[in-house]
Motif scaffolding. Structure first.
Motif, PDB file in Angstrom:
ATOM      1  N   MET A  65       0.519  29.580  31.650  1.00 46.90           N
ATOM      2  CA  MET A  65      -0.565  29.941  32.576  1.00 46.90           C
ATOM      3  C   MET A  65      -1.566  30.882  31.904  1.00 46.90           C
ATOM      4  O   MET A  65      -2.784  30.744  32.088  1.00 46.90           O
ATOM      5  CB  MET A  65       0.016  30.574  33.850  1.00 46.90           C
ATOM      6  N   ALA A  66      -1.076  31.835  31.129  1.00 42.97           N
ATOM      7  CA  ALA A  66      -1.958  32.771  30.434  1.00 42.97           C
ATOM      8  C   ALA A  66      -2.812  32.035  29.407  1.00 42.97           C
ATOM      9  O   ALA A  66      -4.008  32.327  29.257  1.00 42.97           O
ATOM     10  CB  ALA A  66      -1.135  33.872  29.759  1.00 42.97           C
ATOM     11  N   TRP A  67      -2.218  31.084  28.692  1.00 40.48           N
ATOM     12  CA  TRP A  67      -2.962  30.317  27.693  1.00 40.48           C
ATOM     13  C   TRP A  67      -4.059  29.483  28.367  1.00 40.48           C
ATOM     14  O   TRP A  67      -5.187  29.407  27.887  1.00 40.48           O
ATOM     15  CB  TRP A  67      -2.028  29.436  26.881  1.00 40.48           C
ATOM     16  N   GLN A  68      -3.740  28.868  29.500  1.00 42.58           N
ATOM     17  CA  GLN A  68      -4.739  28.086  30.225  1.00 42.58           C
ATOM     18  C   GLN A  68      -5.863  28.983  30.729  1.00 42.58           C
ATOM     19  O   GLN A  68      -7.048  28.611  30.653  1.00 42.58           O
ATOM     20  CB  GLN A  68      -4.094  27.348  31.404  1.00 42.58           C
ATOM     21  N   ASN A  73     -11.410  30.885  30.321  1.00 43.27           N
ATOM     22  CA  ASN A  73     -12.337  32.007  30.175  1.00 43.27           C
ATOM     23  C   ASN A  73     -13.140  31.917  28.879  1.00 43.27           C
ATOM     24  O   ASN A  73     -14.319  32.271  28.852  1.00 43.27           O
ATOM     25  CB  ASN A  73     -11.589  33.334  30.253  1.00 43.27           C
ATOM     26  N   ALA A  74     -12.529  31.442  27.808  1.00 43.74           N
ATOM     27  CA  ALA A  74     -13.249  31.291  26.545  1.00 43.74           C
ATOM     28  C   ALA A  74     -14.347  30.238  26.684  1.00 43.74           C
ATOM     29  O   ALA A  74     -15.486  30.442  26.236  1.00 43.74           O
ATOM     30  CB  ALA A  74     -12.280  30.915  25.422  1.00 43.74           C
ATOM     31  N   ILE A  75     -14.030  29.122  27.319  1.00 39.03           N
ATOM     32  CA  ILE A  75     -15.030  28.068  27.519  1.00 39.03           C
ATOM     33  C   ILE A  75     -16.136  28.554  28.446  1.00 39.03           C
ATOM     34  O   ILE A  75     -17.333  28.337  28.181  1.00 39.03           O
ATOM     35  CB  ILE A  75     -14.354  26.789  28.055  1.00 39.03           C
ATOM     36  N   ALA A  78     -18.393  30.891  26.554  1.00 43.30           N
ATOM     37  CA  ALA A  78     -19.258  30.161  25.623  1.00 43.30           C
ATOM     38  C   ALA A  78     -20.400  29.475  26.366  1.00 43.30           C
ATOM     39  O   ALA A  78     -21.557  29.508  25.920  1.00 43.30           O
ATOM     40  CB  ALA A  78     -18.433  29.139  24.840  1.00 43.30           C
ATOM     41  N   ILE A  79     -20.102  28.861  27.505  1.00 46.51           N
ATOM     42  CA  ILE A  79     -21.148  28.199  28.299  1.00 46.51           C
ATOM     43  C   ILE A  79     -22.171  29.213  28.788  1.00 46.51           C
ATOM     44  O   ILE A  79     -23.391  28.977  28.705  1.00 46.51           O
ATOM     45  CB  ILE A  79     -20.525  27.419  29.480  1.00 46.51           C
ATOM     46  N   LEU A  80     -21.695  30.355  29.278  1.00 51.53           N
ATOM     47  CA  LEU A  80     -22.624  31.376  29.775  1.00 51.53           C
ATOM     48  C   LEU A  80     -23.473  31.953  28.652  1.00 51.53           C
ATOM     49  O   LEU A  80     -24.672  32.213  28.843  1.00 51.53           O
ATOM     50  CB  LEU A  80     -21.855  32.485  30.493  1.00 51.53           C
ATOM     51  N   LEU A  81     -22.892  32.169  27.493  1.00 51.55           N
ATOM     52  CA  LEU A  81     -23.674  32.659  26.355  1.00 51.55           C
ATOM     53  C   LEU A  81     -24.728  31.635  25.940  1.00 51.55           C
ATOM     54  O   LEU A  81     -25.878  31.988  25.662  1.00 51.55           O
ATOM     55  CB  LEU A  81     -22.762  32.991  25.178  1.00 51.55           C
TER      56      LEU A  81
END
Length: 102
Positions: A65-68, A73-75, A78-81
């Protein structure tokens, strides 16, 4: 623990405590006491193993669950940046193309 092994050890403990005053072990031998306590310890080890397996399963699930969540959050970051950079570029381009006001 309420299994027969635990009940037998509890009964033997009562006999041992009572024997301090009466000196009567009610025919209980050291070998029988030893085997009874070994049976109880083996049962406790089995329970401990089951708990360890459950804890390992829970930890594995939490790790997944933490990895997902990390990946999501990483994706999202990246999209927001990317969107922020794109909108900033559009803003600057709009300011460059807008007629100059005096």
């Amino acid at each position: 623990m309420g299994g027969p092994e635990s009940k037998e050890v509890a009964r033997l403990r009562e006999i041992a405590l009572a024997s301090l005053e009466t000196a009567n072990l009610e025919g209980t031998t050291a070998g029988y006491w030893l085997q009874s306590i070994i049976d109880k310890i083996n049962l406790m080890i089995h329970v401990e193993d089951l708990v360890a397996i459950d804890l390992q399963d829970i930890a594995t699930h939490q790790e997944e669950m933490a990895w997902q969540a990390f990946q999501f959050n990483a994706i999202a970051t990246a999209i927001l940046l990317f969107a922020s950079g794109f909108l900033h570029r559009l803003y600057r381009l709009g300011r460059e193309l807008a007629p100059k006001q005096l």
